[in-house]
Design an enzyme around this catalytic site. Sequence first.
Site, PDB file in Angstrom:
ATOM      1  N   GLY A  46     -22.193 -30.621  54.918  1.00  0.00           N
ATOM      2  CA  GLY A  46     -21.617 -29.659  55.501  1.00  0.00           C
ATOM      3  C   GLY A  46     -20.293 -29.760  55.036  1.00  0.00           C
ATOM      4  N   GLN A  51     -10.928 -28.384  55.703  1.00  0.00           N
ATOM      5  CA  GLN A  51     -10.927 -30.422  55.012  1.00  0.00           C
ATOM      6  C   GLN A  51     -10.406 -30.676  54.033  1.00  0.00           C
ATOM      7  OE1 GLN A  51     -15.597 -30.167  56.652  1.00  0.00           O
ATOM      8  NE2 GLN A  51     -14.419 -32.119  57.747  1.00  0.00           N
ATOM      9  N   CYS A  91     -18.915 -36.221  61.465  1.00  0.00           N
ATOM     10  CA  CYS A  91     -17.722 -35.319  60.403  1.00  0.00           C
ATOM     11  C   CYS A  91     -16.794 -36.377  59.169  1.00  0.00           C
ATOM     12  CB  CYS A  91     -16.767 -35.237  61.298  1.00  0.00           C
ATOM     13  SG  CYS A  91     -15.051 -33.998  60.810  1.00  0.00           S
ATOM     14  N   LEU A  92     -17.002 -35.540  58.252  1.00  0.00           N
ATOM     15  CA  LEU A  92     -16.322 -35.698  56.933  1.00  0.00           C
ATOM     16  C   LEU A  92     -14.766 -36.687  57.093  1.00  0.00           C
ATOM     17  CD1 LEU A  92     -18.536 -34.604  54.529  1.00  0.00           C
ATOM     18  CD2 LEU A  92     -18.655 -36.776  54.894  1.00  0.00           C
ATOM     19  N   HIS A 133     -19.993 -26.044  63.959  1.00  0.00           N
ATOM     20  CA  HIS A 133     -19.680 -27.393  63.898  1.00  0.00           C
ATOM     21  C   HIS A 133     -18.191 -27.144  62.890  1.00  0.00           C
ATOM     22  CE1 HIS A 133     -18.953 -31.850  62.369  1.00  0.00           C
ATOM     23  NE2 HIS A 133     -18.162 -31.580  61.648  1.00  0.00           N
ATOM     24  N   GLU A 134     -18.973 -26.074  61.260  1.00  0.00           N
ATOM     25  CA  GLU A 134     -17.962 -25.469  60.335  1.00  0.00           C
ATOM     26  C   GLU A 134     -17.157 -24.661  60.638  1.00  0.00           C
ATOM     27  OE1 GLU A 134     -17.483 -28.140  58.779  1.00  0.00           O
ATOM     28  OE2 GLU A 134     -20.040 -28.809  58.927  1.00  0.00           O
ATOM     29  N   HIS A 137     -13.903 -25.802  62.584  1.00  0.00           N
ATOM     30  CA  HIS A 137     -13.069 -26.355  61.588  1.00  0.00           C
ATOM     31  C   HIS A 137     -12.017 -25.189  61.320  1.00  0.00           C
ATOM     32  CE1 HIS A 137     -13.575 -30.891  60.676  1.00  0.00           C
ATOM     33  NE2 HIS A 137     -15.202 -30.382  60.789  1.00  0.00           N
TER      34      HIS A 137
HETATM   35  O1  K1U Z   1     -18.190 -30.658  59.316  1.00  0.00           O
HETATM   36  C1  K1U Z   1     -18.302 -31.977  58.516  1.00  0.00           C
HETATM   37  O2  K1U Z   1     -17.112 -32.817  58.482  1.00  0.00           O
HETATM   38  C2  K1U Z   1     -19.803 -32.560  57.777  1.00  0.00           C
HETATM   39  C3  K1U Z   1     -20.684 -33.078  58.965  1.00  0.00           C
HETATM   40  C4  K1U Z   1     -21.221 -31.281  59.303  1.00  0.00           C
HETATM   41  C5  K1U Z   1     -21.896 -31.842  60.527  1.00  0.00           C
HETATM   42  C6  K1U Z   1     -22.916 -33.458  60.637  1.00  0.00           C
HETATM   43  C7  K1U Z   1     -23.203 -33.577  61.421  1.00  0.00           C
HETATM   44  C8  K1U Z   1     -23.817 -32.515  62.506  1.00  0.00           C
HETATM   45  C9  K1U Z   1     -23.372 -30.890  62.920  1.00  0.00           C
HETATM   46  C10 K1U Z   1     -22.354 -31.219  61.422  1.00  0.00           C
HETATM   47  C11 K1U Z   1     -21.355 -33.621  58.188  1.00  0.00           C
HETATM   48  O3  K1U Z   1     -22.324 -33.607  56.862  1.00  0.00           O
HETATM   49  S1  K1U Z   1     -21.514 -35.800  58.513  1.00  0.00           S
HETATM   50  C12 K1U Z   1     -22.269 -36.633  58.025  1.00  0.00           C
HETATM   51  C13 K1U Z   1     -24.270 -36.170  58.058  1.00  0.00           C
HETATM   52  O4  K1U Z   1     -24.475 -35.786  56.835  1.00  0.00           O
HETATM   53  C14 K1U Z   1     -24.722 -36.013  59.521  1.00  0.00           C
HETATM   54  C15 K1U Z   1     -24.235 -36.614  60.418  1.00  0.00           C
HETATM   55  C16 K1U Z   1     -25.195 -36.772  61.933  1.00  0.00           C
HETATM   56  C17 K1U Z   1     -26.254 -35.697  61.405  1.00  0.00           C
HETATM   57  C18 K1U Z   1     -26.195 -35.924  60.058  1.00  0.00           C
HETATM   58  C19 K1U Z   1     -26.147 -35.485  59.704  1.00  0.00           C
HETATM   59 ZN    ZN Z   2     -16.400 -32.254  60.657  1.00  0.00          ZN
END
Ligand code: K1U
Ligand code: ZN
Length: 170
Positions: A46, A51, A91-92, A133-134, A137
């Site tokens: 996401g 961001q 989170c990125l 989560h988004e 943000h």
């Molecule tokens: O919003 C962001 O920073 C992106 C984030 C979204 C997210 C990941 C995990 C749970 C909820 C929201 C990411 O994509 S982080 C990288 C990722 O792909 C990931 C990390 C942990 C679990 C699953 C995926």
């Molecule tokens: Zn995030």
Amino acid sequence: MAILDVLNYPDERLRRPSRPVEAIDERLHGLIEDMLETMYSEQGIGLAAPQINHHLRLLVMDTSDSRDQPLALVNPEITEAQGEQEGEEGCLSLPGIYETVARAAQITVCFQDREGFQREEAFSGLPARCIQHEIDHLDGKLFVDYLSKLKRDRLRKKLEKEKRLQATSA
Ligand code: K1U
Ligand code: ZN
């Protein structure tokens, strides 16, 4: 299309609340394409517009294993939330940090799609977690805000140490 820079915690711009999208036009379509390209290149599931320093209520996501089911949610609002699920989040904007967060297990979301059609859809599991989560943000909230003070302090020290190490190796 372009890969955009992602703001990193503790950048204060991540705390700015986003304003509603007013026009779904070519410019917005370009931003959606750039956000998707950025999300895929960073291996994210996401990405929210703030961001990449666009303070608009817009998010993109793709939680499919095949990475070929992109979704764009414009002006998303959670209209119903049920149950609770604990799960790991990353989170990125906080690369390398993963923590367990409790979220609603099922949500109903009202949003406009990229064509501007008003939709209402139910989500559960990882897509529901990702949308929550988004949307956080969009409200200037980060997943670390849900952690205990002890965990946040440990995290802050870890990030400060990494910054010091980066500064000495530069
Ligand atoms: O919003 C962001 O920073 C992106 C984030 C979204 C997210 C990941 C995990 C749970 C909820 C929201 C990411 O994509 S982080 C990288 C990722 O792909 C990931 C990390 C942990 C679990 C699953 C995926
Ligand atoms: Zn995030």
